[in-house]
Structure formats: structure tokens, C-alpha cells
Design an enzyme around this catalytic site. Structure first.
Site, mmCIF file in Angstrom:
data_model
loop_
_atom_site.group_PDB
_atom_site.id
_atom_site.type_symbol
_atom_site.label_atom_id
_atom_site.label_comp_id
_atom_site.label_asym_id
_atom_site.label_seq_id
_atom_site.Cartn_x
_atom_site.Cartn_y
_atom_site.Cartn_z
ATOM 1 N N PRO A 148 24.299 49.978 -25.610
ATOM 2 C CA PRO A 148 25.753 50.109 -25.456
ATOM 3 C C PRO A 148 26.241 49.541 -24.123
ATOM 4 C CG PRO A 148 24.829 52.115 -26.377
ATOM 5 C CD PRO A 148 23.664 51.272 -25.960
ATOM 6 N N TYR A 149 25.453 49.687 -23.063
ATOM 7 C CA TYR A 149 25.809 49.082 -21.783
ATOM 8 C C TYR A 149 26.020 47.580 -21.936
ATOM 9 C CZ TYR A 149 25.044 46.985 -17.179
ATOM 10 O OH TYR A 149 25.157 46.222 -16.046
ATOM 11 N N GLY A 150 25.074 46.910 -22.581
ATOM 12 C CA GLY A 150 25.199 45.474 -22.796
ATOM 13 C C GLY A 150 26.436 45.115 -23.596
ATOM 14 N N THR A 152 29.299 46.712 -23.564
ATOM 15 C CA THR A 152 30.491 46.798 -22.709
ATOM 16 C C THR A 152 30.554 45.641 -21.717
ATOM 17 O OG1 THR A 152 29.414 48.275 -21.076
ATOM 18 C CG2 THR A 152 30.597 49.313 -22.922
ATOM 19 N N LYS A 153 29.410 45.187 -21.225
ATOM 20 C CA LYS A 153 29.429 44.044 -20.311
ATOM 21 C C LYS A 153 29.842 42.766 -21.038
ATOM 22 C CE LYS A 153 28.586 44.310 -16.525
ATOM 23 N NZ LYS A 153 29.463 44.692 -15.383
#
Length: 313
Positions: A148-150, A152-153
């Protein structure tokens, strides 16, 4: 130049502020000082910057409307603020990632879209690639985040590209590959490895240790950030160290400069890419990027300036 740096008190942000000030720039530092790790430690990161009369610090959230006034007469915005960490981005924490990585980026782009900026430099991440099928990986590879971090980036990158093509905001998204160096966040691998070598908790090694990373020294990153701001380049570019190594090799390198590391072996976790490696041709041609710091030299600098404390989670 007059620069605004969001995320100014973080690992990379504090190094960037020091580099800009040394280059003669005036710097407006903005950081909400979240509790992802000790806010007091973040303030200590800025000790060098606070010694300069050309530096001002504002403990504000990028989403706070009061940040608009701080962008008056700014030539360059370096947008480094965001919620970091691949593994914590699952589940309930995702709301934080969307707020700090996506909504904050859109808010900042709206704030600057009618301003005569020289450059808007966004700190993106190699996490947008996920498990890439080409190494080294060029910017033309189809992004496929595995966390999920990826996600958002990548969303923040898309916003930068939208504002660049629609409103002419001169945006650059730099896909950073595994940045390390003094003041590294306490949850990151080399900070934990060096702490383990100094007698701290064993290093949690996830998986078999054969996963590879393209480690990039923080000084090389911040020099590139100012270089791209001074160039005519816009768009997306990788910043990598140019020589991926396995985690086993990285551990051996730490042991050569800092001493033996005790390991806590654990299963691989979802969201961790198996391999990363940057094709840096675009950055080299676009603004002269060349990684100058070898891994062991960078690790020696970290070992010479150990962090005061390291998270054990």
C-alpha cells in the site's frame, strides 16, 4: 535560491536542508513532526540547519492552510514529507498513508500551481516498481507496487505529472532507491544493523537474505535534488547507488566496518520486493547524476555517527 523543504526534520530532509544552506540558499523548513519515531530525534536532526540565519523552521502539517504563506517568494519546493515504511502500510494504518502521501501532495500542488516556481521536486520511491521484471529497472517499466505504501507513492507521482502536463508546474519525481547514511530512520535496515553491531537488539532478517537492494548514500541523493532543481529537467527519474547487493552482502559489509551482527531470522513479509536495481541513465543525462559514495564508505560514516536510539519493532 529560496527553497521550501517539507519533511525538513526527517532523515533525508535534514541532510537536504544542510546541503542547500551550504550552497547559499535560504531554506524554509516545514515538518509536522509526526510520532512515527521520536519527534525529539527529528529536531536533533536539524541542529546543523538551526545554526544558519538563512534557515527558518515551521512545525506545520502540509495540509494546514497556513503553509500557503510560507511558499511566498519560494523558487523551489522540495516535497519530502510523507508517511514512510512499507510494512506498516497495511490495514488500518493505510488512512495515514493516503493522508500524508496523497492528499498532502495534492494540497501542495494546488498551492503552487499558479506560482512562478523554478522546480517542484518530489521524493518518490523505488517501491512504485514492486517486483520489476527488468534489472536495472528503467523509468519506462510498468509500475506495479506490492505494498500500500508503494501505491500511495505512485499516486503522488501521478498527481505531479498531472499538474505538470495540465498546469505547467515544473515537477520532478525522483524514485529513490534504499537511501542510507547518518541519521537514517531507526526502523531502516542499516540503522538496525549498526545498532546490532554495537550490542543492540539482533537484526531481524526477513526471508533468506538473498533479496537485493540498490543502496544509495544520502549525500548523493541531496546533491542530486539540488542539481535537478537547477536544471531544465522535468518528469520522472531514478536515483540509485548503481550497484545492488544482497542483504547477506550488506550484513557482511556492516560487519567489516562496525563489528559482528547478531541475526533474528524471520519469514519473508508481504509487501517486500524481492529485488530492486536502478537504471540511472535518465538522471545522468538529465542533470548529471552520478553516485559517488561506495557502500563501505557510507557505512563507515554511519558507524562514526551512531543514532542515539533504535526502534526494536
Amino acid at each position: 535560491m529560496r527553497a521550501a523543504v517539507t519533511g525538513a526534520a526527517g532523515f533525508i530532509g535534514s541532510h537536504l536542508c544542510a546541503h542547500l544552506l551550504a550552497a547559499g540558499d535560504a531554506v524554509v523548513g516545514i515538518d509536522v513532526l509526526t510520532d512515527y519515531y521520536d519527534p525529539a530525534r527529528k529536531r536533533r536532526n536539524l541542529a546543523e540547519a538551526f545554526r544558519s540565519p538563512a534557515f527558518s523552521f515551521h512545525p506545520l502539517d502540509v495540509l494546514d492552510p497556513r503553509t500557503d504563506a510560507l511558499l511566498d517568494d519560494v523558487d523551489v519546493v522540495y516535497h519530502l514529507a510523507g508517511q514512510p515504511g512499507v510494512r506498516p502500510s497495511w490495514g488500518r494504518e493505510f488512512a495515514l498513508y493516503t493522508r500524508h502521501n496523497v492528499l498532502a501532495t495534492q494540497r501542495l500542488l494546488e498551492s503552487v500551481r499558479d506560482r512562478p516556481l523554478r522546480k517542484f521536486v518530489h521524493a518518490s520511491s523505488s517501491s512504485v516498481y514492486g517486483d520489476a521484471d527488468r534489472f536495472p529497472t528503467p523509468e519506462t517499466a510498468c509500475p506495479a507496487p506490492v505494498s500500500p505504501y508503494g501505491v500511495t507513492k505512485l499516486a503522488a507521482e501521478h498527481l505531479c505529472e498531472l499538474y505538470r502536463t495540465t498546469y505547467g508546474v515544473p515537477t520532478v519525481s525522483l524514485r529513490l532507491f534504499s537511501v542510507y547514511g547518518p541519521r537514517q530512520r531507526p526502523d531502516m535496515a542499516f540503522a538496525r544493523l549498526i545498532a546490532a553491531a554495537a550490542g543492540g537488539p539482533p537484526f531481524p532478517l526477513y526471508g533468506d537474505g538473498e533479496q537485493t537492494r540498490d543502496f544509495t548514500y544520502v549525500r548523493d541523493v541531496v546533491v542530486a535534488m539540488r542539481d535537478v532543481a537547477c536544471s531544465g529537467f522535468t518528469g520522472i527519474a531514478n536515483l540509485g547507488g548503481g550497484r545492488p547487493v544482497s542483504m547477506r552482502q550488506a550484513i557482511a559489509a556492516v560487519e567489516r566496518v562496525a563489528g559482528r551482527v547478531a541475526l533474528d531470522r524471520r519469514p519473508a513479509l508481504p509487501g517486500d520486493a524481492r529485488h530492486t536495481g536502478a537504471d540511472i541513465t535518465v538522471a545522468a543525462r538529465g542533470f548529471g547524476f552520478r553516485p559517488r559514495t561506495g557502500l563501505e564508505d557510507g557505512l563507515a560514516a554511519m558507524a562514526a555517527h551512531p543514532a542515539p536510539e533504535v526502534s526494536q519493532e
